[in-house]
Motif scaffolding. Structure first.
Motif, short mmCIF file in Angstrom:
data_model
loop_
_atom_site.label_atom_id
_atom_site.label_comp_id
_atom_site.label_asym_id
_atom_site.label_seq_id
_atom_site.Cartn_x
_atom_site.Cartn_y
_atom_site.Cartn_z
N LYS A 203 -9.28 -32.68 90.86
CA LYS A 203 -9.98 -33.13 89.66
C LYS A 203 -10.96 -34.26 89.94
O LYS A 203 -11.74 -34.63 89.07
N PHE A 204 -10.91 -34.83 91.16
CA PHE A 204 -11.87 -35.88 91.51
C PHE A 204 -12.43 -35.64 92.90
O PHE A 204 -12.46 -36.51 93.76
N HIS A 205 -12.85 -34.41 93.13
CA HIS A 205 -13.60 -34.01 94.32
C HIS A 205 -12.76 -34.00 95.60
O HIS A 205 -13.28 -34.17 96.70
N GLY A 206 -11.47 -33.78 95.43
CA GLY A 206 -10.56 -33.58 96.55
C GLY A 206 -10.16 -32.12 96.66
O GLY A 206 -10.65 -31.27 95.90
N PRO A 207 -9.26 -31.81 97.58
CA PRO A 207 -8.84 -30.41 97.77
C PRO A 207 -7.83 -29.95 96.73
O PRO A 207 -7.11 -30.75 96.14
N LYS A 208 -7.78 -28.65 96.53
CA LYS A 208 -6.73 -28.04 95.71
C LYS A 208 -5.43 -28.00 96.50
O LYS A 208 -5.43 -28.01 97.72
N GLY A 209 -4.32 -27.96 95.78
CA GLY A 209 -3.03 -27.80 96.45
C GLY A 209 -2.36 -29.08 96.87
O GLY A 209 -1.39 -29.05 97.64
N VAL A 210 -2.84 -30.23 96.37
CA VAL A 210 -2.20 -31.50 96.70
C VAL A 210 -2.38 -32.48 95.54
O VAL A 210 -3.40 -32.49 94.86
N GLY A 211 -1.37 -33.28 95.33
CA GLY A 211 -1.39 -34.31 94.31
C GLY A 211 -0.21 -35.22 94.57
O GLY A 211 0.35 -35.23 95.67
N PHE A 212 0.17 -35.98 93.56
CA PHE A 212 1.35 -36.81 93.74
C PHE A 212 1.97 -37.19 92.41
O PHE A 212 1.34 -37.12 91.35
N LEU A 213 3.24 -37.55 92.50
CA LEU A 213 3.97 -38.13 91.38
C LEU A 213 4.15 -39.61 91.65
O LEU A 213 4.58 -40.00 92.75
N TYR A 214 3.79 -40.44 90.68
CA TYR A 214 4.17 -41.85 90.73
C TYR A 214 5.42 -42.00 89.89
O TYR A 214 5.46 -41.59 88.72
N ALA A 215 6.46 -42.57 90.49
CA ALA A 215 7.69 -42.87 89.77
C ALA A 215 7.98 -44.35 89.95
O ALA A 215 8.09 -44.84 91.07
N LYS A 216 8.11 -45.06 88.84
CA LYS A 216 8.31 -46.50 88.91
C LYS A 216 9.54 -46.85 89.73
O LYS A 216 9.55 -47.82 90.48
N SER A 217 10.58 -46.03 89.61
CA SER A 217 11.77 -46.20 90.44
C SER A 217 12.16 -44.85 91.01
O SER A 217 12.33 -43.89 90.27
N ARG A 218 12.25 -44.78 92.33
CA ARG A 218 12.62 -43.51 92.96
C ARG A 218 14.11 -43.44 93.27
O ARG A 218 14.60 -42.44 93.77
N ASN A 219 14.85 -44.50 92.96
CA ASN A 219 16.25 -44.55 93.36
C ASN A 219 17.09 -43.42 92.77
O ASN A 219 18.04 -42.96 93.38
N PHE A 220 16.72 -43.01 91.57
CA PHE A 220 17.52 -41.99 90.88
C PHE A 220 17.11 -40.57 91.27
O PHE A 220 17.85 -39.62 91.01
N LEU A 221 15.92 -40.40 91.86
CA LEU A 221 15.37 -39.07 92.07
C LEU A 221 16.19 -38.27 93.07
O LEU A 221 16.62 -38.78 94.10
N LYS A 222 16.37 -37.01 92.72
CA LYS A 222 16.96 -36.04 93.63
C LYS A 222 15.97 -34.90 93.76
O LYS A 222 15.20 -34.63 92.83
#
Length: 387
Positions: A203-222
């Protein structure tokens, strides 16, 4: 034939500097980042450097960035993990979210894993913050609010700070799909009360097929994807190193040139709006897309006084003349349903289908002149045939 690309809300042209960085990475960083030898360590190092660069642009810790295949995966990861791992029993969203969110929350509701509630919208499709506070004030189990920052069809902008403060005041988590805003607006996440955001590079002139999740705390993530220990055991699968490098480069370019690029595109939008008002009588701007104070500078959504069939034909004729724009949601079950967003916002008041035009730093005023001239000729031609 002249060609004009005005569908940047769908995807953007990859910047040449991004392509160069990806090309170099594919040559020199081809090792598997999970390998312990020098080639693997080198690839791992560039992935972590990219993570730190991206985090610094958002003013967060690199540990809070999880690379994904794009915005859809990031949205699904945030919502599903909040329900599975954080005990969320209720989700408040809107009926005009991107389908990456809408289909996810509706699936969780159908599986009886959550209570799904939709916040009211005003007559132009903006979230009714008074109704949101009423919903949040209800005595209810743990809640996640999922509302997009910028609507991808009509460009309406949500006040992330206000919504986040409301959520945290009532003990709710806040997730926002920021696919249309990261790379186009400054995002100091250290000062924004958001718990999750989803981002997509293309969406800002980068490649398709990649992005990211920002999570304020990753401690709980599975992990939702099980396998290896990549992404600190949060997202299995060999990292797409060249795509991550492309994402990093695209974000760096976007924020390094943000003021210059945004001012340029804002001028284009103002010019386009003024020209449309002058040249096409009866035209309506949908949502707040005609107001730069309430909508993103990259999107204009208009309805021209034409029937649904005539509007479909106009899109076809614009395509024949080399102009790329969009109508809204895709066909479902073989029937053209038009924009579900406009149908939800306007209902029976939706007299004419909408057409979305979206701009980028590569759009030129000469291209807009060609589009305006073409639109005028097609609209006048169809109107004269009615007489």
């Amino acid at each position: 034939m002249q060609t004009v690309y005005l569908d940047n809300a769908a995807t953007t042209q990859i910047d040449k500097e991004v392509i160069s960085s990806m090309h170099e990475s594919m040559i020199s960083n081809f090792g598997n980042p999970s390998s312990t030898h020098a080639f693997g360590r080198k690839a791992k190092a560039v992935v972590e450097t990219a993570r730190k660069s991206i985090a610094s642009l958002l003013n967060v810790q690199s540990a809070n960035i999880v690379f994904t295949s794009g915005g859809t995966e990031a949205d699904n990861m945030a919502i599903s993990c909040a329900v599975r791992d954080l005990g969320v029993k209720r989700i408040i969203s809107s009926r005009i979210e991107h389908h990456a969110v809408l289909n996810c929350v509706e699936f969780l509701d159908s599986e009886n894993k959550i209570d799904l509630q939709f916040v009211n919208l005003d007559e132009d499709g903006s979230v009714d913050l008074s109704h949101l506070e009423i919903l949040l004030a209800e005595d209810s189990p743990k809640t996640l609010v999922s509302l997009m920052h910028i609507n991808n069809e009509i460009g309406n902008m949500l006040d992330l700070k206000t919504v986040g403060e409301l959520c945290h005041k009532h003990g709710a988590l806040f997730h926002s799909d920021t696919v249309q805003s990261v790379g186009h607006y400054e995002m100091n996440l250290a000062d924004l009360p958001v718990d999750f955001i989803a981002v997509s590079a293309h969406k800002f002139h980068g490649p398709k097929g990649v992005g990211f999740l920002y999570a304020k705390s990753r401690n709980f993530l599975k992990p939702l994807i099980h396998g290896g220990s990549q992404e600190r055991e949060l997202r299995a699968g060999t990292e797409s190193v060249h795509n991550i490098i492309g994402l990093q480069k695209a974000m760096e370019l976007a924020y390094h040139n943000l003021k210059e690029d945004s001012d340029y595109i804002k001028d284009l939008k103002i010019y386009f709006i003024d020209s449309l008002k002058k040249e096409i009588p009866g035209l309506r701007f949908n949502g707040h897309s005609g107001d730069l104070d309430k909508s993103t500078y990259t999107i204009v959504n208009v309805s021209i006084p034409l029937s649904s069939s005539e509007s479909d034909m106009m899109l076809f004729q614009l395509d024949l003349k080399g102009i790329a724009c969009s109508k809204g949601s895709a066909c479902q079950s073989g029937a053209q349903l038009g924009s579900f967003v406009l149908n939800e916002v306007y209902g029976e008041k939706l007299d004419y289908p909408g057409i979305r035009f979206s701009f980028s730093k590569f759009t030129t005023k000469e291209e807009l002149d060609y589009v305006i001239s073409t639109l005028k000729s097609l609209a006048v031609s169809k109107a004269s045939r009615k007489l």
